[in-house]
Design a protein around this motif. Structure first.
Motif, PDB file in Angstrom:
ATOM      1  N   HIS A  22      36.825  17.915 -17.142  1.00  0.00           N
ATOM      2  CA  HIS A  22      38.395  18.472 -17.413  1.00  0.00           C
ATOM      3  C   HIS A  22      38.469  19.663 -16.535  1.00  0.00           C
ATOM      4  O   HIS A  22      39.446  19.728 -15.480  1.00  0.00           O
ATOM      5  N   ALA A  29      42.900  18.125  -8.977  1.00  0.00           N
ATOM      6  CA  ALA A  29      44.386  17.625  -8.995  1.00  0.00           C
ATOM      7  C   ALA A  29      45.423  17.920  -8.095  1.00  0.00           C
ATOM      8  O   ALA A  29      45.420  19.458  -7.964  1.00  0.00           O
ATOM      9  N   GLN A  33      49.649  18.239 -13.655  1.00  0.00           N
ATOM     10  CA  GLN A  33      49.809  17.202 -14.488  1.00  0.00           C
ATOM     11  C   GLN A  33      48.900  16.002 -14.142  1.00  0.00           C
ATOM     12  O   GLN A  33      48.947  14.931 -14.930  1.00  0.00           O
ATOM     13  N   ASP A  34      48.316  16.085 -13.089  1.00  0.00           N
ATOM     14  CA  ASP A  34      47.538  14.670 -12.633  1.00  0.00           C
ATOM     15  C   ASP A  34      46.053  15.100 -13.304  1.00  0.00           C
ATOM     16  O   ASP A  34      45.310  13.909 -13.180  1.00  0.00           O
ATOM     17  N   PRO A  36      44.812  15.184 -16.246  1.00  0.00           N
ATOM     18  CA  PRO A  36      44.373  14.129 -17.206  1.00  0.00           C
ATOM     19  C   PRO A  36      44.240  12.821 -16.651  1.00  0.00           C
ATOM     20  O   PRO A  36      43.461  12.018 -17.253  1.00  0.00           O
ATOM     21  N   ASP A  37      45.031  12.418 -15.959  1.00  0.00           N
ATOM     22  CA  ASP A  37      44.714  11.123 -15.148  1.00  0.00           C
ATOM     23  C   ASP A  37      43.526  10.953 -14.502  1.00  0.00           C
ATOM     24  O   ASP A  37      42.768   9.931 -14.554  1.00  0.00           O
ATOM     25  N   ILE A  38      43.002  12.165 -13.748  1.00  0.00           N
ATOM     26  CA  ILE A  38      41.690  12.008 -13.196  1.00  0.00           C
ATOM     27  C   ILE A  38      40.575  12.000 -13.917  1.00  0.00           C
ATOM     28  O   ILE A  38      39.662  11.175 -13.976  1.00  0.00           O
ATOM     29  N   GLN A  40      40.938  10.692 -17.267  1.00  0.00           N
ATOM     30  CA  GLN A  40      40.776   9.235 -17.880  1.00  0.00           C
ATOM     31  C   GLN A  40      40.208   8.147 -16.937  1.00  0.00           C
ATOM     32  O   GLN A  40      39.297   7.379 -17.255  1.00  0.00           O
ATOM     33  N   GLU A  41      40.499   8.196 -15.527  1.00  0.00           N
ATOM     34  CA  GLU A  41      39.745   7.545 -14.435  1.00  0.00           C
ATOM     35  C   GLU A  41      38.570   7.679 -14.554  1.00  0.00           C
ATOM     36  O   GLU A  41      37.641   6.589 -14.237  1.00  0.00           O
ATOM     37  N   ALA A  73      42.761  10.930  -5.394  1.00  0.00           N
ATOM     38  CA  ALA A  73      43.979  11.325  -5.827  1.00  0.00           C
ATOM     39  C   ALA A  73      44.566  12.262  -4.812  1.00  0.00           C
ATOM     40  O   ALA A  73      45.840  12.225  -4.443  1.00  0.00           O
TER      41      ALA A  73
END
Length: 182
Positions: A22, A29, A33-34, A36-38, A40-41, A73
């Motif tokens: 994290h 990122a 806000q990006d 958490p997507d990173i 998760q991926e 990203a």
């Protein structure tokens, strides 16, 4: 081993490193806000690869995956021209905010902002070593750069950060001229 047992093994080995992943994602990122997507991926790619070959150093392996996802990203963000305002939305104050927390957040925001002014290779090296806690040898493996190059990037990046933050402090201390009118 069945897929369920494999999933348990992956979770047990990988979730220990969630804070590191994290922290790295936040610094990769394009927008806060990006992150958490990173993350998760990163875990999705890690889980998909877990059955093929188990890494010796799971933390460094996940950091490598996260670095690649973050770079993807950033490339997508660079290609995406948007008319919307790209600045992050401000945090809304909560009832538990205190003056100390606000000052700490302000200091962290300055460091975070200064970190983004560094070249990508320096920002990544500093993030991996100083924030995620990897050794220079691990960062060399993660970034596919020689250990000496990693150490040079961290050294130069730290010096630049120190100069930026010192200059900001000096600007804040400068007395502002007040005019008495025309």
């Amino acid at each position: 081993m069945n897929r369920s047992g494999q999933g348990e093994d992956f979770l047990q080995a990988a979730l220990v490193h969630a804070d590191v992943v994290h922290a790295l994602a936040r610094r990769l990122a394009p927008h806060p806000q990006d992150a958490p997507d990173i993350v998760q991926e990163t875990y999705l790619r890690g889980y998909a690869a877990w059955g093929r070959r188990r890494p010796d150093d799971v933390g460094a392996w996940l950091a490598t995956i996260c670095l690649n996802v973050g770079r993807d990203a950033l490339r997508r963000h660079a290609r995406h021209n948007t008319l919307l305002d790209d600045r992050p939305a401000p945090d809304l104050p909560s009832a538990v905010d205190t003056a100390d927390a606000a000052l700490e957040r302000l200091g962290n925001d300055r460091i975070e902002s200064a970190l983004w002014t560094l070249p990508e290779v320096q920002r990544i090296a500093i993030t991996l070593m100083d924030i995620c806690g990897f050794t220079a040898a691990q960062v060399a493996t993660i970034t596919a750069a020689p250990r000496g190059t990693v150490l040079a990037r961290v050294h130069r990046g730290r010096k630049t950060l120190a100069l930026i933050l010192t200059d900001e402090r000096a600007e804040q201390r400068q007395p502002r001229e007040v005019s008495d009118g025309p």
